[in-house]
Motif scaffolding. Structure first.
Motif, PDB file in Angstrom:
ATOM      1  N   PHE A 148       0.811  -1.216   0.000  1.00 15.61           N
ATOM      2  CA  PHE A 148       0.000   0.000   0.000  1.00 15.61           C
ATOM      3  C   PHE A 148       0.843   1.265   0.000  1.00 15.61           C
ATOM      4  O   PHE A 148       0.364   2.342  -0.355  1.00 15.61           O
ATOM      5  CB  PHE A 148      -0.934   0.006   1.220  1.00 15.61           C
ATOM      6  CG  PHE A 148      -2.227   0.711   0.967  1.00 15.61           C
ATOM      7  CD1 PHE A 148      -3.283   0.062   0.364  1.00 15.61           C
ATOM      8  CD2 PHE A 148      -2.373   2.044   1.313  1.00 15.61           C
ATOM      9  CE1 PHE A 148      -4.469   0.726   0.112  1.00 15.61           C
ATOM     10  CE2 PHE A 148      -3.554   2.717   1.070  1.00 15.61           C
ATOM     11  CZ  PHE A 148      -4.608   2.055   0.460  1.00 15.61           C
ATOM     12  N   THR A 149       2.115   1.153   0.386  1.00 10.68           N
ATOM     13  CA  THR A 149       2.982   2.334   0.350  1.00 10.68           C
ATOM     14  C   THR A 149       3.225   2.809  -1.077  1.00 10.68           C
ATOM     15  O   THR A 149       3.720   3.922  -1.276  1.00 10.68           O
ATOM     16  CB  THR A 149       4.336   2.049   1.013  1.00 10.68           C
ATOM     17  OG1 THR A 149       5.027   1.019   0.281  1.00 10.68           O
ATOM     18  CG2 THR A 149       4.162   1.598   2.450  1.00 10.68           C
ATOM     19  N   SER A 150       2.877   1.973  -2.060  1.00  9.76           N
ATOM     20  CA  SER A 150       3.022   2.399  -3.457  1.00  9.76           C
ATOM     21  C   SER A 150       2.216   3.663  -3.731  1.00  9.76           C
ATOM     22  O   SER A 150       2.631   4.515  -4.527  1.00  9.76           O
ATOM     23  CB  SER A 150       2.586   1.283  -4.408  1.00  9.76           C
ATOM     24  OG  SER A 150       1.243   0.895  -4.158  1.00  9.76           O
ATOM     25  N   ILE A 172       3.522   6.481   4.170  1.00 18.94           N
ATOM     26  CA  ILE A 172       4.282   5.246   3.932  1.00 18.94           C
ATOM     27  C   ILE A 172       4.419   4.458   5.230  1.00 18.94           C
ATOM     28  O   ILE A 172       4.175   3.246   5.270  1.00 18.94           O
ATOM     29  CB  ILE A 172       5.667   5.573   3.350  1.00 18.94           C
ATOM     30  CG1 ILE A 172       5.515   6.130   1.916  1.00 18.94           C
ATOM     31  CG2 ILE A 172       6.572   4.343   3.358  1.00 18.94           C
ATOM     32  CD1 ILE A 172       6.814   6.635   1.323  1.00 18.94           C
ATOM     33  N   PHE A 173       4.790   5.149   6.311  1.00 20.35           N
ATOM     34  CA  PHE A 173       4.949   4.468   7.598  1.00 20.35           C
ATOM     35  C   PHE A 173       3.600   3.983   8.134  1.00 20.35           C
ATOM     36  O   PHE A 173       3.513   2.895   8.716  1.00 20.35           O
ATOM     37  CB  PHE A 173       5.621   5.399   8.609  1.00 20.35           C
ATOM     38  CG  PHE A 173       7.072   5.639   8.317  1.00 20.35           C
ATOM     39  CD1 PHE A 173       8.032   4.711   8.678  1.00 20.35           C
ATOM     40  CD2 PHE A 173       7.481   6.783   7.645  1.00 20.35           C
ATOM     41  CE1 PHE A 173       9.379   4.922   8.401  1.00 20.35           C
ATOM     42  CE2 PHE A 173       8.820   7.010   7.361  1.00 20.35           C
ATOM     43  CZ  PHE A 173       9.772   6.067   7.731  1.00 20.35           C
ATOM     44  N   GLY A 174       2.541   4.768   7.930  1.00 25.44           N
ATOM     45  CA  GLY A 174       1.215   4.339   8.375  1.00 25.44           C
ATOM     46  C   GLY A 174       0.764   3.070   7.688  1.00 25.44           C
ATOM     47  O   GLY A 174       0.256   2.135   8.327  1.00 25.44           O
ATOM     48  N   ALA A 175       0.952   3.015   6.370  1.00 24.12           N
ATOM     49  CA  ALA A 175       0.550   1.825   5.618  1.00 24.12           C
ATOM     50  C   ALA A 175       1.427   0.628   5.957  1.00 24.12           C
ATOM     51  O   ALA A 175       0.935  -0.496   6.117  1.00 24.12           O
ATOM     52  CB  ALA A 175       0.610   2.125   4.116  1.00 24.12           C
ATOM     53  N   MET A 176       2.732   0.860   6.059  1.00 24.83           N
ATOM     54  CA  MET A 176       3.649  -0.246   6.341  1.00 24.83           C
ATOM     55  C   MET A 176       3.387  -0.872   7.706  1.00 24.83           C
ATOM     56  O   MET A 176       3.511  -2.091   7.870  1.00 24.83           O
ATOM     57  CB  MET A 176       5.099   0.242   6.282  1.00 24.83           C
ATOM     58  CG  MET A 176       5.629   0.499   4.895  1.00 24.83           C
ATOM     59  SD  MET A 176       7.365   1.007   4.908  1.00 24.83           S
ATOM     60  CE  MET A 176       8.158  -0.485   5.500  1.00 24.83           C
ATOM     61  N   MET A 177       3.008  -0.049   8.668  1.00 28.68           N
ATOM     62  CA  MET A 177       2.901  -0.539  10.041  1.00 28.68           C
ATOM     63  C   MET A 177       1.512  -1.036  10.414  1.00 28.68           C
ATOM     64  O   MET A 177       1.366  -1.780  11.387  1.00 28.68           O
ATOM     65  CB  MET A 177       3.319   0.579  11.015  1.00 28.68           C
ATOM     66  CG  MET A 177       4.778   0.977  10.920  1.00 28.68           C
ATOM     67  SD  MET A 177       5.214   2.309  12.058  1.00 28.68           S
ATOM     68  CE  MET A 177       4.953   1.503  13.640  1.00 28.68           C
ATOM     69  N   CYS A 178       0.467  -0.653   9.656  1.00 34.07           N
ATOM     70  CA  CYS A 178      -0.891  -0.950  10.114  1.00 34.07           C
ATOM     71  C   CYS A 178      -1.174  -2.445  10.173  1.00 34.07           C
ATOM     72  O   CYS A 178      -1.818  -2.932  11.110  1.00 34.07           O
ATOM     73  CB  CYS A 178      -1.923  -0.229   9.258  1.00 34.07           C
ATOM     74  SG  CYS A 178      -2.048  -0.820   7.553  1.00 34.07           S
TER      75      CYS A 178
END
Length: 462
Positions: A163-165, A302-308
C-alpha cells in the motif's frame, strides 16, 4: 468477454515436475519479483493520478478551465475509475494479471501524455475519463497476485507494504511534477507523468507472473500448507462467479465497509486533490512550498501503511476494528486542524504528519484489508472491486461537491479594481466556503461506520 479472456485470461495449469528443492527455489524467486512488481508498478499508477492534483492550480490560473469544470473533470475520472474498479477487479480473479496490470498502465500513460497536448475542457474531460477506466486495472490484479503467491500469515503485513506504493507515487508527483510545472508549464506536467509511467509498464511486464499453477508450481495455499491439493481441487468445482455473488455482493459487512471507505475517500481526496490549492490560496504557501507539505504527508503515509498490518497482527490478534477506530479519531482531528487552524508551518506539518500516517492505515484497512479478511481467498478481487467502486463514488462526490462549494473570482484592491500580477494578469481570490466542513464530516463518518461490523469474523476458504 471471450475476446478479453483470449488476450488476458489466466493460462492452463502445468503439472509440477520439479523436485521440492527446485519448487521452493523457483517459488521464492518468482513471488518476490511479483511483490516488487505490484508495489513499484502501482506507484507508477499514482504518479499519473496525483500528478493531476499538482497541475490543477496552474490550469486554473491559465484560464483553461473554471473551478466547476475542474470539478466535473475530476468527477468524470472518479466515475469511470469506480465503475472500472468494480468491473475489472471482479475480472482479475480470472485473469493473467501480468498482462492485465501492465496493459492498464500502458494505456493510462498514453492518455496522460495526450492531455498535455490539448487545452480545452471537453478533450481534457474525455481523456481523463478514459484514464480513469484504465487506472482501475491496478488494485485488483495487485491484491489477487499477492493472495496467489503469499500465505495468509504474510498477507496483512505485505498488504501494508504494497500500500505504500500510493505514497511513493504521490510523493514523486508532488516533487517532480511540481518542479516540471514550475519550470515549464502545466501541459508539460501531463507529458512528464505520462512518459515516466511508460517505464513502469516495462517493469511490470518483466517482473509479474501469472498464477503459480501456470508456472509448473503448486497452488499457494498448498505450498504454504494451508490446504491439501484435494481441498483446492474441491473448491474449483464451485464457480468463481457464484462465490463472488454469495460471499461478496450479498455480504452486508462488505457493503458497510464499502460505505466507510467511501467516507475515507471523500476526506482523502479532498486533502490530496485540493490540498495544494488550499495551502497556496488559503494559507499563503507558494506552489513548491505547498507541494513540500503534501509530499511530507505522503512520507508519513508510507509508515502508516507499512505498520498498520503489523500493528493489528502484533497487538490486536489480527483484528482491525480497534486500531481502525483509533486511526479514525486521529484522522478526523488532523483534517480539522489542517483546514481550521491558522496558517503556521509547524502546525500544518504536524497535522499533515498525523493525517498521512492515519490515512495510510485507514485506506489500507477500509480500502480492502478488512473486506479481504472476511471473504474467501478465491474472490479477493471481487471484494476489492466492491470496496473500490464505493470508495470512488465517494471520491467523485467529493470532487463535484468541492468544485461547487468553492468560488474563484478576481482579486480586488481597496478601490474595487482588479489586482494584477507582474505579467499583467488578474490575480484570483479563492474561497472554499463550506467545503472544509464537508471534508471533516466525511472523516467522522469513516470513524463511526466500521463500528457496525465490530464483530465481523474472518471466514475460511470453504
Amino acid at each position: 468477454m471471450n475476446f478479453l479472456m483470449k488476450i488476458f485470461g489466466t493460462g492452463q495449469d502445468v503439472p509440477v515436475t520439479d523436485s521440492p528443492e527446485q519448487v521452493k527455489k523457483r517459488f521464492d524467486s518468482i513471488r518476490w519479483r511479483v511483490f516488487a512488481s505490484i508495489t513499484i508498478g502501482y506507484a507508477f499508477y499514482y504518479i499519473i493520478r496525483q500528478g493531476y492534483s499538482v497541475i490543477k492550480k496552474p490550469m486554473l490560473n491559465s484560464g483553461v478551465v473554471t473551478p466547476e469544470q475542474l470539478g466535473i473533470i475530476g468527477t468524470v475520472f472518479f466515475i469511470t475509475y469506480g465503475v472500472g474498479k468494480f468491473t475489472n477487479s471482479f475480472l482479475s480473479d480470472r485473469m493473467n494479471n501480468k498482462r492485465f496490470f501492465a496493459f492498464g498502465l500502458f494505456i493510462s500513460s498514453i492518455t496522460m501524455t495526450c492531455m498535455g497536448l490539448v487545452n480545452s475542457f471537453v478533450p481534457l474531460a474525455v481523456l481523463w475519463g478514459i484514464n480513469g477506466w484504465f487506472q482501475s486495472y491496478g488494485a485488483g490484479p495487485s491484491i489477487v497476485s499477492l493472495n496467489q503467491w503469499f500465505s495468509k500469515k504474510q498477507f496483512a503485513t505485505l498488504y501494508g507494504i504494497w500500500f505504500t506504493s500510493h505514497n511513493l507515487g504521490s510523493a514523486f508527483a508532488y516533487f517532480i511534477i511540481a518542479g516540471v510545472v514550475t519550470t515549464w508549464s502545466w501541459s508539460m506536467g501531463f507529458v512528464a507523468a505520462g512518459v515516466t509511467s511508460l517505464i513502469g509498464t516495462v517493469f511490470i511486464y518483466l517482473g509479474m507472473s501469472d498464477r503459480p499453477e501456470t508456472r509448473g508450481l503448486p497452488n499457494g495455499a498448498v505450498y504454504y500448507g494451508e490446504k491439501t491439493q484435494e481441498e483446492v481441487d474441491a473448491m474449483k468445482t464451485q464457480s468463481v462467479g457464484s462465490m463472488q455473488w454469495n460471499e461478496v455482493v450479498k455480504n452486508p459487512a462488505v457493503w458497510i465497509l464499502g460505505l466507510a471507505s467511501l467516507c475515507v475517500y471523500i476526506a482523502r481526496y479532498a486533502v490530496e486533490s485540493w490540498g495544494p490549492v488550499y495551502l497556496s490560496t488559503t494559507k499563503g504557501y507558494d506552489l513548491m512550498g505547498a507541494a513540500g507539505v503534501m509530499a511530507y504527508m505522503q512520507v508519513a503515509g508510507i509508515f502508516g501503511a507499512m505498520m498498520c498490518g503489523w500493528i493489528s497482527d502484533r497487538f490486536f490478534d489480527s483484528r482491525r476494528n480497534i486500531p481502525a477506530f483509533i486511526y479514525g479519531v486521529l484522522y478526523t482531528a488532523s483534517i480539522a486542524g489542517f483546514v481550521w487552524a491558522p496558517q503556521n508551518f509547524v502546525t500544518d506539518l504536524v497535522c499533515m504528519t498525523f493525517y498521512g500516517f492515519t490515512m495510510g492505515a485507514l485506506v489500507c484497512y477500509m480500502g480492502g484489508l478488512m473486506a479481504v479478511d472476511i471473504v474467501p481467498k478465491r474472490v479477493t478481487g471481487a471484494a476489492m472491486g466492491m470496496i473500490g467502486a464505493l470508495s470512488y463514488v465517494g471520491a467523485s462526490i467529493q470532487e463535484f461537491v468541492t468544485g461547487r462549494l468553492m468560488t474563484v473570482s478576481p482579486m480586488l484592491d481597496a478601490n474595487g479594481a482588479k489586482v494584477l500580477d507582474e505579467a499583467g494578469k488578474a490575480m484570483m481570490s479563492y474561497d472554499f466556503g463550506a467545503a472544509p466542513t464537508f471534508w471533516v464530516c466525511a472523516a467522522l463518518g469513516a470513524t463511526l461506520l466500521p463500528l457496525l461490523v465490530w464483530n465481523a469474523k474472518a471466514k475460511n476458504d470453504e
